[in-house]
Structures are given as structure tokens and as C-alpha cells.
Design a protein around this motif. Sequence first.
Motif, mmCIF file in Angstrom:
data_model
loop_
_atom_site.group_PDB
_atom_site.id
_atom_site.type_symbol
_atom_site.label_atom_id
_atom_site.label_comp_id
_atom_site.label_asym_id
_atom_site.label_seq_id
_atom_site.Cartn_x
_atom_site.Cartn_y
_atom_site.Cartn_z
ATOM 1 N N MET A 11 46.382 -81.188 41.955
ATOM 2 C CA MET A 11 45.146 -81.191 41.221
ATOM 3 C C MET A 11 44.161 -80.736 42.035
ATOM 4 O O MET A 11 42.847 -80.688 41.743
ATOM 5 C CB MET A 11 44.843 -82.530 40.815
ATOM 6 N N ALA A 24 39.166 -79.636 37.864
ATOM 7 C CA ALA A 24 38.877 -80.042 36.459
ATOM 8 C C ALA A 24 38.842 -78.569 35.484
ATOM 9 O O ALA A 24 38.685 -78.969 34.230
ATOM 10 C CB ALA A 24 37.689 -80.703 36.291
ATOM 11 N N PRO A 67 41.816 -79.209 32.757
ATOM 12 C CA PRO A 67 42.364 -79.599 33.921
ATOM 13 C C PRO A 67 44.000 -79.087 33.670
ATOM 14 O O PRO A 67 44.292 -78.931 32.531
ATOM 15 C CB PRO A 67 42.236 -81.037 33.892
ATOM 16 N N ALA A 96 47.485 -83.425 35.212
ATOM 17 C CA ALA A 96 46.546 -84.439 35.567
ATOM 18 C C ALA A 96 46.924 -85.858 34.936
ATOM 19 O O ALA A 96 47.385 -85.846 33.836
ATOM 20 C CB ALA A 96 45.097 -84.107 34.987
ATOM 21 N N ILE A 147 37.432 -87.152 36.946
ATOM 22 C CA ILE A 147 36.674 -85.997 36.779
ATOM 23 C C ILE A 147 35.631 -86.257 35.811
ATOM 24 O O ILE A 147 34.536 -85.793 35.895
ATOM 25 C CB ILE A 147 37.578 -85.297 35.844
#
Length: 443
Positions: free
Chosen positions: A22, A35, A415, A419, A427
Motif C-alpha cells: 500500500m 489511497a 485504494p 487495503a 486513509i
Amino acid sequence: MTHVFHRHLRQTPPVAASAQGMFIRDAEGREYLDASGGAAVSSLGHGHPEVMAAMHAQIDTLAYAHTSFFTSEVAEQLADELIGGAPEGMSHVYLVSGGSEAVESALKMARQYFVEVGQPQRTHFIARRQSYHGNTLGALAVGGNAWRREPFAPILVPATHVAPCYPYREQRADESAEQYGLRLADELEAAIVAQGADRVIAFVAETVGGATAGVLTPVPGYFKAVRAVCDKYGVLLILDEVMCGMGRTGSLHACEQEGVVPDLMTIAKGLGGGYQPIGAVLAQRRIVEAMSKGSGFFQHGHTYLGHPMACAAALAVQQVIRRDGLVAKVRDDGMAFGAMLAEALGDHPHVGDIRGRGFFWGVELVADRASKQPFDPALAVNACLKKDAMARGLLCYPFGGTVDGRQGEHVLLAPPYIATRDHLHEIVARLAASVDAVTRSAA
Ligand code: PLP
């Protein structure tokens, strides 16, 4: 001194040095939580080992072969994979290098189809305001982003733009969502008739509007009514799912949730997840058959059609998404994500609307909530927000301000599907802090 022609000619962005899962890290060692998947591209996150392995295996076998001489095993496999999950009646996949190329190819495919079936008088496209279909001249012509079109308007092919499906700003107080959708379909019908019913090639629309107006989810029944209008006049329906497709909204294709099947559909970003540049047009059998029984040749093409490296990356991304059930995860976690956004920002004095599906959400920012008055574009709230969020280690995708002069700024969130709930909480927390800081200083 940079020699790269950056999109902002007076600014050089930070240097991206590495990425995993991420997160993206820059050359100064700063870490950013992704994000927005770039611009809704990264579906599987960064550095996925299975995708890397598939790409390594492909480069060791066949990096490139021109499609005027060969097809490749990996292009055939990817097309099989995509048709396996495609809407009813789709039989062929045209593999290109990105979203604009996909849209450009779909427009030309639609035009050539009518030439092949003896309706060459069809020369006109209808699309929507506040839409985005890419930056090449054909895609820009159907796009309805006034700011992007403006310098090039005199050299674009003719297209008519009707209203987008934008309930927050355009649904009347005295009509239901369904009535609003029918009103928009009536407007499309009137535009087709005004143009000449037998002169229109296609209606082009993003199934869920993306960058230009900040995630516009269609009202119930809108696309069914649109489909019926297109069918009534023999107009093709081209759905652009370059941004909203391939699982992003919680179904493999966003049109599944609308209960409609397009004639042509474009996909790109989430297809290859950013591992390689790739896009595609999915085409209905009757369109391909008309061309194959007619001239037998699609009068179009690019050097990198069906590029084996791009196909290998996309095939691996799609196989992992399917095997790991990530589309269902996006649907379920997307509801939680929406609830988190509503809790953190729903009562904020400068948040006008929060809308979306799956891992595709837009937050519209306004100067005044009661009147829905947008911020003064001169304040460049979107640019300030991007900068502030990056300083907090968050990559989100703010846009707007100058579009059609009547639209609030918005932030797009998209995202990667990997996630976790913790990532989503983080986020939302960072975004809320950023929205608060930036709108307070702009107000
Ligand atoms: N269509 C839509 C809906 C998009 O969102 C985009 C890019 O944002 C495009 C087309 C163009 O894709 P690309 O930037 O890959 O050319």
C-alpha cells in the motif's frame, strides 16, 4: 535542472524510489500511503510477487512480437480470461496500451461498424458534460471536461454533450431519483433526434463517472433507460470503464450493477494494475462479425497492440484478483469505507457530498454547504489539498475547481484492493485532517 517534460512545467515532483503493498517511498525516504492507486490504477498494490514472477517469466520467453506477424500465447490467454468474465455477448478483446487508446479504438470500431453495415451517414457521437475519456483528440472530443477541451476545441471531431448523472447538483427537489434518471434519458433522446436519428454513431459514458466530477454513481434505472433509447434509434452504447472497471466498484464490471450490457466497453487502469501500460476494448459478437464478414479488417492499429509483457502483467493481476476473491472484498469493505468517510466527514461544514461504491469514493468540497457554492477556483483548494495530504504521507486524487465553473472541488479515493480495514481507517483519518486544515484556511 530536469530534462523530463513534466506535466507542471514550473514544478518538479518528488522522485518515487520504491513501492511495496500500500506504500510508495520517495528518494528522500518519505513514505506515502496510496489511497488513490495513482489515478485509480493500482488494483493489487505495489510489488506483488506473483505479478513480478509472471513478468520475469514472460521477458525470459518473449518480450515482443509485432501483431501484423504474430499473436502470442499470453495475449490469447488474457483475452480468454477477460471474455470469461465479460458481460453477455462480448466475444472479442482488442488489446492496446492504455485508456485513451482504448477509447480511441472503440470510437473508430463503432464508426467502422456502421460503414460495414451500410450506414456511413452515421458520423456523430453523443457524450456527457463533466466526463473524461482520455487526452487523444478523439477521446478528448467525446470528453466533457471543459478545461481540458478548451485549447483544442477547434480541432476536435463534432460531438454533442448532454447532462451527466449528477444528483447532488442536478436532481430537482420535486423529482425522485428514478424520475431524474428518466429525465436524463429523455434529454439523450432529444439530442439524438435533434442530430438526426440515423446520424448518431454512439452514446459514450463512464458507467461511474471518475476524475472530472468526483465519482458520479448513476441513479437506479438511468442506464437501463439510456440503453432503451440507444436501441430505439440503433445507436451503439459505449461504456468507458477505464477507471471504474475491473473490480473497482465492487463488481468486475460496473455495468453489472446497472443491469445493462454495452455494445463496446473500454477498460484499462485496474486491468494491469500499473505493472505495465495496458488497456482494452471488449466488443459484442455482432460488431466483430459485421466487420469480419465485411472488409475483414479493422482499419486501425498500434505498434504495441497485445504487447506480451503488458498481457503477462495483466493476466497475473486478474488471476490473483479472481483467486483471492478481491472483488467481493472490495464490495464488502467498500461499504465500511463509505461509512468511515461519512462518520469522519459527513458533518464537516465544507463537505457537500460523499458518494461512491466499492473502493471508488468521491468527497465533494464546497465553500458553503447550504447553497452548495463551490470554492473560488483561484484558491486552488485541490492543489493545496494534494500538497497537504502528501505532507501527511497520504496520496489522494483531488480535482476540480475550474471545471464548467459550477462544480465544487472534490477528492477521489481509489485504494488498492488489498487495503485492510486498518489502512482504510488511516486513509480516512489523514484525509479528514487534511480536508479540515485546507478548507479552514480557504474559507
Ligand atoms: N477514460 C477514463 C474514464 C479515464 O478515467 C481515463 C484516465 O483517467 C481515460 C479514459 C484515459 O486513460 P489513459 O490516461 O490511460 O490514456
